[in-house]
Design an enzyme around this catalytic site. Structure first.
Site, short mmCIF file in Angstrom:
data_model
loop_
_atom_site.label_atom_id
_atom_site.label_comp_id
_atom_site.label_asym_id
_atom_site.label_seq_id
_atom_site.Cartn_x
_atom_site.Cartn_y
_atom_site.Cartn_z
N ARG A 8 1.85 -22.93 -6.66
CA ARG A 8 1.31 -24.27 -6.85
C ARG A 8 0.16 -24.54 -5.89
NH1 ARG A 8 0.80 -28.74 -4.50
NH2 ARG A 8 1.99 -28.06 -2.70
N VAL A 9 -0.88 -25.17 -6.44
CA VAL A 9 -1.95 -25.73 -5.64
C VAL A 9 -2.09 -27.19 -6.05
CG1 VAL A 9 -3.22 -23.58 -5.21
CG2 VAL A 9 -3.72 -24.91 -7.26
N SER A 10 -2.72 -27.98 -5.18
CA SER A 10 -2.78 -29.43 -5.43
C SER A 10 -3.87 -29.85 -6.40
CB SER A 10 -2.99 -30.17 -4.10
OG SER A 10 -1.90 -29.93 -3.26
N THR A 11 -4.99 -29.14 -6.42
CA THR A 11 -6.10 -29.55 -7.27
C THR A 11 -6.59 -28.40 -8.13
OG1 THR A 11 -7.76 -29.01 -5.59
CG2 THR A 11 -6.87 -31.26 -5.56
N GLN A 14 -8.71 -25.51 -6.51
CA GLN A 14 -8.12 -24.59 -5.55
C GLN A 14 -7.66 -23.33 -6.27
OE1 GLN A 14 -5.13 -27.32 -3.95
NE2 GLN A 14 -6.22 -27.32 -1.99
#
Length: 182
Positions: A8-11, A14
């Site tokens: 998982r990445v936030s944006t 990324q």
């Protein structure tokens, strides 16, 4: 025993390529969403997929959850299903067995991740306040100019249909009603 990865990445800008890059996995669930909520579609799909005897591989604790209560809840769900959870950065594996030292480590690391998240939010609020004090606009640009708002109010007063006005100005009816109530 299936080896499953959750990345998982936030944006959306990324990159995920550094997470679990040398781990052999049978299935990978990749998500671009904030961990500030546990309501993440890909995570929920991953949780439905996992079965007793599987191992869930996660790069680091903050990739799975950003607050301690979500982290503990997710681990309880997973280990309750008989799924082992392996955090590679912290070199921790949780199987649901009673291990007081491992529980302590998890709570400390989880609390640090939550603290980190709160510090980020605080810095963001401070930055926004400073920018606003300098007269800078923060947030999304207004969809309608003050002149357009006045035009819409005049047209509504003259009897124009709100749905048609929303289409004419390229805004949703909800935006139109919000503008009219201000």
């Amino acid at each position: 025993m299936t080896q499953v990865g959750y990345i998982r990445v936030s944006t959306t800008d990324q990159k995920t390529d550094r997470q679990l890059d040398k781990v052999e996995l049978d299935h990978v669930y990749e998500e671009k969403a904030s961990a500030s909520t546990s309501k993440r579609p890909v995570l929920e799909e991953c949780l439905r997929f996992l079965r007793k005897g599987d191992t869930l591989h996660v790069h680091s604790i903050d990739r799975l959850a950003r607050n301690l209560s979500d982290l503990l809840s997710l681990l309880e769900i997973l280990t309750g299903k008989g799924v082992a959870v392996r955090f590679h950065k912290e070199s921790l594996t949780f199987t649901g067995e009673d291990n007081p030292f491992q529980t302590l480590q998890l709570q400390i690391i989880g609390a640090v991740a939550q603290f980190e998240r709160e510090i980020i939010k605080e810095r963001q609020r401070e930055g926004i306040a400073k920018a606003q004090a300098k007269g800078k606009h923060c947030g999304r640009k207004a969809k309608l100019t003050p002149e357009q708002v006045q035009e819409i109010k005049d047209k509504v007063a003259a009897g124009s249909e709100k749905k048609a006005l929303a289409e004419e100005y390229g805004v949703s009816r909800q935006t139109l009603y919000r503008v009219l109530s201000s």
